[in-house]
Design a protein around this motif. Sequence first.
Motif, short mmCIF file in Angstrom:
data_model
loop_
_atom_site.label_atom_id
_atom_site.label_comp_id
_atom_site.label_asym_id
_atom_site.label_seq_id
_atom_site.Cartn_x
_atom_site.Cartn_y
_atom_site.Cartn_z
N GLU A 269 -17.75 -13.46 -28.21
CA GLU A 269 -18.07 -14.09 -29.50
C GLU A 269 -17.57 -15.54 -29.55
N ILE A 270 -16.36 -15.76 -29.04
CA ILE A 270 -15.79 -17.12 -29.04
C ILE A 270 -16.61 -18.04 -28.14
N ASN A 271 -17.03 -17.52 -26.98
CA ASN A 271 -17.85 -18.34 -26.07
C ASN A 271 -19.19 -18.70 -26.70
N LYS A 272 -19.75 -17.77 -27.48
CA LYS A 272 -21.01 -18.06 -28.19
C LYS A 272 -20.81 -19.20 -29.19
N LEU A 273 -19.68 -19.16 -29.91
CA LEU A 273 -19.39 -20.24 -30.88
C LEU A 273 -19.21 -21.58 -30.16
N LYS A 274 -18.57 -21.55 -28.99
CA LYS A 274 -18.38 -22.78 -28.21
C LYS A 274 -19.73 -23.35 -27.75
N ASP A 275 -20.60 -22.44 -27.24
CA ASP A 275 -21.92 -22.89 -26.78
C ASP A 275 -22.74 -23.47 -27.93
N ALA A 276 -22.64 -22.81 -29.11
CA ALA A 276 -23.39 -23.29 -30.28
C ALA A 276 -22.89 -24.67 -30.71
N LEU A 277 -21.57 -24.85 -30.66
CA LEU A 277 -20.99 -26.16 -31.02
C LEU A 277 -21.42 -27.24 -30.04
N LYS A 278 -21.44 -26.88 -28.78
CA LYS A 278 -21.84 -27.84 -27.74
C LYS A 278 -23.30 -28.26 -27.93
N ALA A 279 -24.15 -27.30 -28.30
CA ALA A 279 -25.57 -27.59 -28.48
C ALA A 279 -25.84 -28.42 -29.74
N GLU A 280 -25.04 -28.19 -30.80
CA GLU A 280 -25.29 -28.84 -32.09
C GLU A 280 -24.38 -30.04 -32.35
N LYS A 281 -23.52 -30.36 -31.38
CA LYS A 281 -22.49 -31.38 -31.59
C LYS A 281 -23.09 -32.75 -31.97
N ALA A 282 -24.22 -33.05 -31.36
CA ALA A 282 -24.84 -34.37 -31.62
C ALA A 282 -25.37 -34.48 -33.05
N LEU A 283 -25.65 -33.36 -33.70
CA LEU A 283 -26.23 -33.35 -35.04
C LEU A 283 -25.18 -33.19 -36.14
N LEU A 284 -23.94 -32.91 -35.77
CA LEU A 284 -22.89 -32.62 -36.76
C LEU A 284 -22.01 -33.83 -37.00
N THR A 285 -21.42 -33.86 -38.21
CA THR A 285 -20.45 -34.91 -38.54
C THR A 285 -19.11 -34.58 -37.91
N LYS A 286 -18.22 -35.58 -37.89
CA LYS A 286 -16.89 -35.39 -37.31
C LYS A 286 -16.12 -34.29 -38.04
N GLU A 287 -16.29 -34.23 -39.38
CA GLU A 287 -15.57 -33.23 -40.16
C GLU A 287 -16.03 -31.81 -39.79
N LEU A 288 -17.35 -31.62 -39.66
CA LEU A 288 -17.87 -30.29 -39.28
C LEU A 288 -17.44 -29.89 -37.87
N ILE A 289 -17.46 -30.90 -36.95
CA ILE A 289 -17.03 -30.62 -35.58
C ILE A 289 -15.56 -30.19 -35.56
N SER A 290 -14.72 -30.92 -36.29
CA SER A 290 -13.30 -30.61 -36.36
C SER A 290 -13.07 -29.23 -36.97
N GLU A 291 -13.86 -28.93 -38.01
CA GLU A 291 -13.73 -27.62 -38.69
C GLU A 291 -14.06 -26.47 -37.73
N ARG A 292 -15.17 -26.64 -36.97
CA ARG A 292 -15.56 -25.58 -36.04
C ARG A 292 -14.57 -25.45 -34.88
N GLU A 293 -14.06 -26.55 -34.37
CA GLU A 293 -13.06 -26.51 -33.29
C GLU A 293 -11.79 -25.80 -33.75
N THR A 294 -11.41 -26.07 -35.01
CA THR A 294 -10.22 -25.39 -35.57
C THR A 294 -10.46 -23.89 -35.67
N GLU A 295 -11.67 -23.50 -36.10
CA GLU A 295 -12.02 -22.08 -36.21
C GLU A 295 -11.98 -21.40 -34.84
#
Length: 340
Positions: free
Chosen positions: A66-92
């Motif tokens: 499950e964690i690896n899926k979240l990492k892959d999703a973040l990597k795929a969507e990173k270019a479309l997200l703001t710094k705050e959302l990226i930081s929030e997901r990394e913290t999660e």
Amino acid sequence: MRKQFLYLFLILAVAQTMKAQTRGTKLGYIDMEYILQNVPNYTEAKVQLEQKAQKWKLEIETKKIEINKLKDALKAEKALLTKELISERETEISFLENENLDYQQKRFGPNGDLILQKSILVKPIQDQIFTAVQDIAEAKKYDFIFDKASDLTMLFAAKRFDISEQVLRVLNRTEKREQLTKKQLQEEEARESKEDALDENPTLADRQKILNDKKIARDKLLEDRKLLQEQRKKEFNDKRKQIIADREAKKTGTVSANVKTIDTVTAPSVSDLKKEKAKETVELAKQKQADARTKTLEDRKKVIEDRRKALEERRKKILEDREALKKAKEEKIKENTNNN
């Protein structure tokens, strides 16, 4: 008189010291892992514990996926997200990873559930084993007993010093005795004394093993003969039924010329039936001889066992008489000393 008593005491002390030196140190060892593997209660509980461990491993692996899926999703969507959302997901993700690590330590760490439950599982059985070892050591005059499975380095250990089987027998005896009647308990005690005698005398144990192997071979031979006799008897009955059926068919006139020819060919097989019957009689006679021989061997074995028991009782009686005589002499010496 006091000098005489002192001399006698010194002589007895020297004799005891010499006896201890002559006897030598008696050593033995056990294999704790082997004993635990052959204790049914431990084996069942260990299987249940392994099933729990597999379940915990599966939970940890599922969380990792499950964690690896979240990492892959973040990597795929990173270019479309703001710094705050990226930081929030990394913290999660970091929180979930730490949570999974904590769970892993809780289950499989040095003080985790697996180690704790293993110690709870082994402790009562180890206590029983230690009690059995102490009983054997006291009964058979062992000076030291080691554990082969412990941290003690054993570069070589002769098999004749291994008392693991004796410990297992003591554990099994304790469990069996709770379910036996009085008569069965007496029979079990007689069998136990015989096993203990074999443990004390390796030559007798080897002889008993040879006798057991011979008995197994003899029983197998008798079983094979019995099967052969049953097979021949079946063939004989089948052939007899076939002859009777052919004759009945001949009487009713339902047999063709070809069958009549076959019947005339098979008719002389009555002599073969007689031969088979004679052969069966010989086999039965041989079987009876083998049974008689087996019974004779068992009777001889029983006579030898009775003689051994009688000699053992006689030896014990002699030792008791000597001990009583020795005590009487000591009391007389004390009495004479007190009078003087």
